[in-house]
Design a protein around this motif. Structure first.
Motif, short mmCIF file in Angstrom:
data_model
loop_
_atom_site.label_atom_id
_atom_site.label_comp_id
_atom_site.label_asym_id
_atom_site.label_seq_id
_atom_site.Cartn_x
_atom_site.Cartn_y
_atom_site.Cartn_z
N GLU A 1 0.84 -1.21 0.00
CA GLU A 1 0.00 0.00 0.00
C GLU A 1 0.88 1.26 0.00
N TYR A 2 1.89 1.27 0.85
CA TYR A 2 2.80 2.40 0.98
C TYR A 2 3.51 2.72 -0.34
N ARG A 3 3.98 1.67 -1.04
CA ARG A 3 4.74 1.87 -2.27
C ARG A 3 4.03 2.73 -3.29
N ASP A 4 2.72 2.59 -3.37
CA ASP A 4 1.95 3.29 -4.39
C ASP A 4 1.47 4.68 -3.99
N GLN A 5 1.82 5.12 -2.80
CA GLN A 5 1.33 6.41 -2.31
C GLN A 5 2.19 7.57 -2.79
N PRO A 6 1.57 8.74 -2.92
CA PRO A 6 2.28 9.92 -3.43
C PRO A 6 2.98 10.71 -2.32
N GLY A 7 3.78 11.65 -2.77
CA GLY A 7 4.35 12.64 -1.86
C GLY A 7 5.45 12.10 -0.98
N ASN A 8 5.85 12.94 -0.03
CA ASN A 8 6.85 12.53 0.95
C ASN A 8 6.30 11.39 1.78
N LYS A 9 7.05 10.31 1.84
CA LYS A 9 6.56 9.13 2.55
C LYS A 9 7.71 8.40 3.22
N ALA A 10 7.34 7.63 4.26
CA ALA A 10 8.32 6.84 4.99
C ALA A 10 7.65 5.60 5.52
N TYR A 11 8.44 4.54 5.66
CA TYR A 11 7.97 3.25 6.17
C TYR A 11 8.92 2.83 7.27
N ALA A 12 8.35 2.49 8.43
CA ALA A 12 9.16 2.07 9.58
C ALA A 12 8.70 0.70 10.03
N ILE A 13 9.63 -0.08 10.56
CA ILE A 13 9.29 -1.40 11.06
C ILE A 13 10.09 -1.69 12.32
N GLY A 14 9.45 -2.41 13.24
CA GLY A 14 10.11 -2.80 14.48
C GLY A 14 10.68 -4.19 14.37
N ILE A 15 11.51 -4.56 15.33
CA ILE A 15 12.12 -5.89 15.30
C ILE A 15 11.09 -7.00 15.51
N ASN A 16 9.90 -6.63 15.99
CA ASN A 16 8.82 -7.60 16.15
C ASN A 16 7.85 -7.59 14.97
N LYS A 17 8.28 -7.00 13.86
CA LYS A 17 7.54 -6.97 12.59
C LYS A 17 6.25 -6.15 12.63
N VAL A 18 6.13 -5.23 13.57
CA VAL A 18 5.05 -4.26 13.57
C VAL A 18 5.54 -3.07 12.76
N ALA A 19 4.70 -2.56 11.87
CA ALA A 19 5.14 -1.51 10.96
C ALA A 19 4.22 -0.29 11.03
N GLY A 20 4.75 0.83 10.59
CA GLY A 20 4.00 2.06 10.46
C GLY A 20 4.44 2.77 9.19
N ALA A 21 3.55 3.50 8.58
CA ALA A 21 3.88 4.22 7.36
C ALA A 21 3.18 5.57 7.36
N ALA A 22 3.73 6.47 6.59
CA ALA A 22 3.12 7.79 6.41
C ALA A 22 3.38 8.23 4.98
N TRP A 23 2.42 8.94 4.42
CA TRP A 23 2.59 9.47 3.07
C TRP A 23 1.86 10.79 2.94
N SER A 24 2.16 11.48 1.86
CA SER A 24 1.61 12.81 1.59
C SER A 24 1.96 13.79 2.71
#
Length: 93
Positions: free
Chosen positions: A35-58
């Motif tokens: 989902e994150y890959r296809d988003q526009p604008g300034n974006k970032a993807y973060a992941i923890g060592i326990n495989k929980v992730a967060g993302a932000a875009w636009s």
């Protein structure tokens, strides 16, 4: 306008009919990254060592995107979250 995953998770889950819990395995870190890959604008993807992730875009800036992705990862229970992708480019450590 900055979009945090924490706000989008509920919408995405509702749309995907998996409102029972995105961490249940039905909405995986892989599907979030897709989902994150296809988003526009300034974006970032973060992941923890326990495989929980967060993302932000636009986001208004790269720094805002990184902060939002880290914050979301942490809020969702991520452990030692790190930004691993910014604007579609892997971040090396």
């Amino acid at each position: 306008m900055m979009l945090k995953l924490s706000m989008n998770v509920m919408g995405l889950c509702a749309v995907l009919s998996i409102l029972g819990g995105c961490s249940s395995g039905e909405y995986t870190t892989y599907s979030l990254f897709q989902e994150y890959r296809d988003q526009p604008g300034n974006k970032a993807y973060a992941i923890g060592i326990n495989k929980v992730a967060g993302a932000a875009w636009s986001a208004g800036s790269i720094q805002d995107a990184q902060a939002a992705a880290l914050n979301t990862c942490n809020e969702l229970g991520g452990v030692n979250c790190n930004v691993v992708d910014v604007n579609g480019s892997a971040v090396g450590y």
